[in-house]
Every structure is written in structure tokens, then in C-alpha cells.
Scaffold this motif. Structure first.
Motif, PDB file in Angstrom:
ATOM      1  N   HIS A   1      -1.225  -7.043  -5.037  1.00  0.00           N
ATOM      2  CA  HIS A   1      -1.532  -5.153  -5.431  1.00  0.00           C
ATOM      3  C   HIS A   1      -1.066  -4.512  -3.771  1.00  0.00           C
ATOM      4  CE1 HIS A   1      -1.960  -6.119  -9.545  1.00  0.00           C
ATOM      5  NE2 HIS A   1      -3.048  -6.749  -9.167  1.00  0.00           N
ATOM      6  N   THR A   2      -1.064  -5.186  -2.958  1.00  0.00           N
ATOM      7  CA  THR A   2      -1.177  -4.757  -1.659  1.00  0.00           C
ATOM      8  C   THR A   2       0.273  -3.877  -1.412  1.00  0.00           C
ATOM      9  OG1 THR A   2      -0.698  -6.551  -0.231  1.00  0.00           O
ATOM     10  CG2 THR A   2      -2.975  -5.842  -0.687  1.00  0.00           C
ATOM     11  N   THR A   3       0.530  -2.886  -0.612  1.00  0.00           N
ATOM     12  CA  THR A   3       1.590  -2.411  -0.049  1.00  0.00           C
ATOM     13  C   THR A   3       1.353  -1.826   1.278  1.00  0.00           C
ATOM     14  OG1 THR A   3       1.038   0.035  -0.892  1.00  0.00           O
ATOM     15  CG2 THR A   3       2.148  -1.516  -2.500  1.00  0.00           C
ATOM     16  N   LEU A   4       2.610  -1.471   1.951  1.00  0.00           N
ATOM     17  CA  LEU A   4       2.512  -1.072   3.087  1.00  0.00           C
ATOM     18  C   LEU A   4       1.514   0.240   3.404  1.00  0.00           C
ATOM     19  CD1 LEU A   4       3.073  -1.257   6.381  1.00  0.00           C
ATOM     20  CD2 LEU A   4       5.200   0.207   5.720  1.00  0.00           C
ATOM     21  N   LYS A   5       1.770   1.324   2.273  1.00  0.00           N
ATOM     22  CA  LYS A   5       0.797   2.415   2.362  1.00  0.00           C
ATOM     23  C   LYS A   5      -0.525   2.269   2.144  1.00  0.00           C
ATOM     24  CE  LYS A   5       4.277   5.678   0.940  1.00  0.00           C
ATOM     25  NZ  LYS A   5       4.682   6.951  -0.029  1.00  0.00           N
ATOM     26  N   LYS A   6      -0.860   1.177   1.283  1.00  0.00           N
ATOM     27  CA  LYS A   6      -2.190   1.072   1.119  1.00  0.00           C
ATOM     28  C   LYS A   6      -2.968   0.328   2.258  1.00  0.00           C
ATOM     29  CE  LYS A   6      -1.728   0.286  -3.868  1.00  0.00           C
ATOM     30  NZ  LYS A   6      -1.769  -0.576  -5.061  1.00  0.00           N
ATOM     31  N   ILE A   7      -2.089  -0.803   2.829  1.00  0.00           N
ATOM     32  CA  ILE A   7      -2.661  -1.127   4.173  1.00  0.00           C
ATOM     33  C   ILE A   7      -2.675  -0.410   5.374  1.00  0.00           C
ATOM     34  CG2 ILE A   7      -2.095  -2.950   5.901  1.00  0.00           C
ATOM     35  CD1 ILE A   7      -0.309  -4.475   3.933  1.00  0.00           C
ATOM     36  N   ILE A   8      -2.116   0.749   5.416  1.00  0.00           N
ATOM     37  CA  ILE A   8      -2.107   1.810   6.410  1.00  0.00           C
ATOM     38  C   ILE A   8      -3.277   2.448   6.110  1.00  0.00           C
ATOM     39  CG2 ILE A   8      -0.910   4.130   7.085  1.00  0.00           C
ATOM     40  CD1 ILE A   8       1.650   2.730   7.105  1.00  0.00           C
TER      41      ILE A   8
END
Length: 337
Positions: free
Chosen positions: A17-24
Motif C-alpha cells: 500500500h506504500t507509494t512514493l508520495k506516502k513515503i515522502i
């Protein structure tokens, strides 16, 4: 070995469920929290990546330390509608990693619960719920699998009816066990690795003698994990008949003068205030799960965008108070975090 495998599958499910935007966003929140600790002033650079949503504040049981069960909630009761839930998810989907569909009440009493789970899953958000286990019929168990729920926590605080019902007033242990078996069977039949099934045992003086029996029962019915949880008690200063003898499973300790206090000191920090919040069934946004009566609501998401509430001056001032004098906030004085 089976527990390790199930835990691994759950971890992979969350990672998917992770994405680059979520990680940032995650790192923005972490950094702002550490800056806030250093300067003793609230900096908030991201948006919540974990929220609890209350499907309903209504419950079928009358648990002895629960405001809902005791009918002591001072706010109105009701069910969240799908439009309100959709509004929350649509606004936060770019940041959200995790939704917990639980606050007060029994989630399965809301007829739209499966729609909630389905919608969040389609929006690539890890979903969890917590239940007293009385509504896990064969049909509901099949619908849980179809909805793609990632995790479910089922409360079971005893291995016989008498012990169980001492706390879970009005509850039927055999119905809970049958429901867990229904869910395990549905999961096996569909060859699904989800949901990750946790049985949660609230350790009290009335049931602490059954810890070993509970381990055996959990293994027999095939759940993925058994958790022993300490209880939050509202009236503990002069002692409470529910405080267990086993010190490992209590949040409180007895002083020389006979009074009871929290074992863990209340420090002037709380990461939850930076990464999560709770939204009640009618859209009120409150800081955390200790605010049962929504006394510290910062706004209503139906009337104002969540992002504006999240970064409002009122919310920032609350966080700053946490950093300087957390004990002055009433809901923090019985917190184990």
C-alpha cells in the motif's frame, strides 16, 4: 512457523500500500515531529498517514470499563454514512497508509461497513477493524474476505462463559468462538492470506488465571496471533478490582501511601499528535482514542477540509501544549503511550 508466515504476509500486505508520495509524507511528519521536540513548538509539515474512523458509536455489549457500554458517552450516538467516509478517504488517499475502522461502538452494526472497507482497499489503503466478535456469521465472514480487509482484531477476554461475561456484559463466548472459526474457514476456503486475524485478550484480575488456557484455545481455533493487552481503567487512584496481580499486565502501580498511579511517566511528547487522528461517526476530528466524548474536537470534516483542520492554529497550539505541559491535558493523564 505458521505465525511467522502469517506475520510476513501481513507485512507484505502493508508494504504493497506504500507509494512514493506516502513515503515522502511519512518522512515529512517524522522530521516535523523531531523539530517540534527540539524547539518545543509545533511544526507540522505533512498530513496524517494513519487515522481511526468510527463506523458507529453504538454497541451490543455493556463492557464494564467502556463509556459506550455504560451509556456514559456525552455525545450523540449514530452510524457514519458512506458519503462521509468517502469524503475522508478521497481527501487523504495520497497520504494515508492505514485506516483503523474502530473507535467506540461495534463496527459490524454499521450496515455500510463492507462498503467502507471495499472503498478504502480500492484506494490502496491498508484497512483494519476491531470487533467483539458477535457478528462473524458465515455470510459476514465471506464478505470480510471479499472486501479485502487487511487485519481484524477480535476481543475475547476469557476461556469460559462466566469469566468472559464478567467484563463483556451481555456477551456470548460460544458465539465469538464460532464466529472466529467461521472467519478462519472462509479464509482457508478462499485461499486468502487476508485478513490477518488477531485475538486480543484484555488481562484483568478476573481472567489472568486463564492466560495459558487462552494460548491453547487460540492455537486450536487457528488465529494468526494472540495479544495480551493491558486495560485502561477510569477509576484507579484508590485501586480497582480489575487490576491484575501480574504486574506485567497492568498499566498501574501501587505507591507506598496506598494510592495507584500510572507505571509509565507522562512525558511531554506524543508522536500520535503528528501522524494520526480520530474521526467520529458524525465527522468530528479529535486528537486520539482517549478522547471518547470528543471534548477536544478541532473541527468537523463535513464543514471544513481535513487538511485545514490538521494545520489549524488551534490544533498547533494543542500540540505545543503537549510539548510543554502534557499533564495539563485531561485525556493525557491516563495514557499509556
Amino acid at each position: 512457523m505458521l505465525f511467522v508466515k502469517a506475520k510476513l504476509y501481513d507485512g507484505l500486505a502493508f508494504f504493497k500500500h506504500t507509494t512514493l508520495k506516502k513515503i515522502i509524507n511519512f518522512f515529512k511528519i517524522r522530521c516535523s515531529f523531531y523539530f517540534s521536540l527540539i524547539f518545543k513548538r509545533a511544526f507540522v509539515w505533512g498530513f496524517p498517514y494513519s487515522i481511526s474512523i468510527e463506523p458507529t458509536s453504538i454497541c451490543n455489549l455493556h463492557c464494564v470499563e467502556c463509556p459506550t457500554g455504560l451509556n456514559t458517552l456525552t455525545r450523540q450516538s449514530g452510524n457514519m454514512d458512506f458519503h462521509t467516509f468517502q469524503r475522508i478517504v478521497d481527501e487523504l488517499q495520497q497520504q494515508l497508509l492505514f485506516i483503523n475502522l474502530y473507535f467506540q461502538g461495534e463496527p459490524f452494526l454499521n450496515p455500510s461497513l463492507f462498503d467502507f472497507i471495499n472503498y478504502a482497499s480500492k484506494k490502496n489503503i491498508y484497512t483494519s477493524t476491531s470487533t467483539n466478535g458477535h457478528y462473524l456469521s458465515k455470510l459476514n465472514s465471506e464478505n470480510i474476505i471479499k472486501s479485502h480487509l487487511d487485519k481484524i482484531i477480535i476481543s475475547m477476554d476469557g476461556t469460559d462463559q462466566e469469566t468472559y461475561a464478567t467484563y463483556r456484559k451481555g456477551g456470548k463466548l460460544n458465539l465469538v468462538i464460532e464466529g472466529i472459526k467461521n472467519l478462519v474457514e472462509a479464509k482457508i476456503a478462499s485461499k486468502s492470506v487476508k485478513p490477518y486475524i488477531i485475538v486480543q485478550f484484555l488481562v484483568l484480575k478476573t481472567n489472568e488465571h486463564q492466560l495459558l488456557e487462552m494460548k491453547k484455545l487460540a492455537k486450536e481455533i487457528g488465529v494468526d496471533e494472540l495479544q495480551f493487552k493491558t486495560a485502561q481503567l477510569y477509576d484507579f487512584a484508590k485501586g480497582n478490582c480489575l487490576i491484575p496481580n501480574n504486574d506485567k499486565y497492568t498499566r498501574y502501580k501501587k505507591e507506598i501511601n496506598g494510592n495507584w498511579i500510572l507505571k509509565k511517566a507522562i512525558s511531554n511528547k506524543c508522536y500520535k499528535m503528528w501522524h494520526s487522528c480520530v474521526i467520529t461517526w458524525n465527522g468530528d476530528l479529535v486528537p486520539c482514542c482517549f478522547d471518547k466524548n470528543a471534548n477536544f474536537k478541532f473541527g468537523n470534516i463535513i464543514e471544513k477540509p481535513i487538511n485545514r483542520i490538521w494545520k489549524s492554529n488551534e490544533y498547533k497550539n494543542y500540540r505545543t501544549t503537549i510539548l510543554k505541559n502534557r499533564r495539563s491535558i485531561s485525556i493525557c493523564r491516563n495514557c499509556s503511550e
